[in-house]
Motif scaffolding. Structure first.
Motif, PDB file in Angstrom:
ATOM      1  N   ASN A  51       5.244  18.868  16.615  1.00 40.40           N
ATOM      2  CA  ASN A  51       5.637  19.554  14.965  1.00 40.40           C
ATOM      3  C   ASN A  51       7.205  20.051  15.193  1.00 40.40           C
ATOM      4  N   ASP A  52       8.039  20.043  16.210  1.00 42.36           N
ATOM      5  CA  ASP A  52       8.885  20.708  16.877  1.00 42.36           C
ATOM      6  C   ASP A  52      10.004  18.845  16.695  1.00 42.36           C
ATOM      7  N   GLU A  55      10.384  18.290  12.558  1.00 44.33           N
ATOM      8  CA  GLU A  55      11.287  18.624  12.461  1.00 44.33           C
ATOM      9  C   GLU A  55      12.914  17.509  12.075  1.00 44.33           C
ATOM     10  N   GLU A  58      12.659  14.826  10.198  1.00 47.08           N
ATOM     11  CA  GLU A  58      13.048  14.911   9.209  1.00 47.08           C
ATOM     12  C   GLU A  58      14.786  14.932   9.510  1.00 47.08           C
TER      13      GLU A  58
END
Length: 146
Positions: A51-52, A55, A58
């Motif tokens: 998940n890190d 980010e 993105e």
């Protein structure tokens, strides 16, 4: 709001159906797999790392291949996803999730087609969803769903 007897019967039947679903084996397996996934510290670390990186990815994707860290971040996110997807708890959770989704899709199809055979119901498979129009596309038969 006034409800007719038919509406009340429908609500009662809906409640009964939802109870049957909640008591089903796929729901129990899903809940168990989810709790085991949440209780596994290694799996949680892998999920957090992924998940890190998502980010960060993105941010990098805003500039595409022109971002200085594009290659590094792209490689790291693929590796993190692979590591996460190979973990036994993640595999078990995804399998339980897929089984539950299949049950819910099947029930949705049964309920929808009890109302009308032209209601489009997602199958969970994008290939079949794009092929099956069931007559409700509004293109005037241009897609030959007729």
């Amino acid at each position: 709001m006034l409800a007719t007897i038919n509406e009340m019967e429908l609500l009662t039947e809906t409640d009964a159906l939802s109870e049957v679903i909640l008591q089903s084996e796929p729901v129990a397996e899903y809940i168990e797999a989810r709790s085991q996934l949440h209780a596994d510290p290694e799996a949680q670390l892998l999920i957090k790392a992924f998940n890190d990186l998502k980010e960060l990815n993105e941010e990098v994707q805003r500039f595409g291949k022109y971002h200085p860290d594009y290659d590094r971040v792209s490689k790291e996110i693929r590796q993190a996803k692979r590591s996460m997807d190979k973990h036994e708890r993640v595999i078990a959770f995804k399998q339980a999730e897929k089984e539950l989704e299949g049950l819910l899709n099947e029930i949705s199809g049964i309920v929808a087609h009890a109302v009308s055979t032209t209601i489009k119901v997602p199958s969970g498979n994008p290939f079949f969803d794009s092929m099956s129009c069931s007559g409700g596309c509004g293109s005037g038969g241009g897609c030959s769903c007729g």
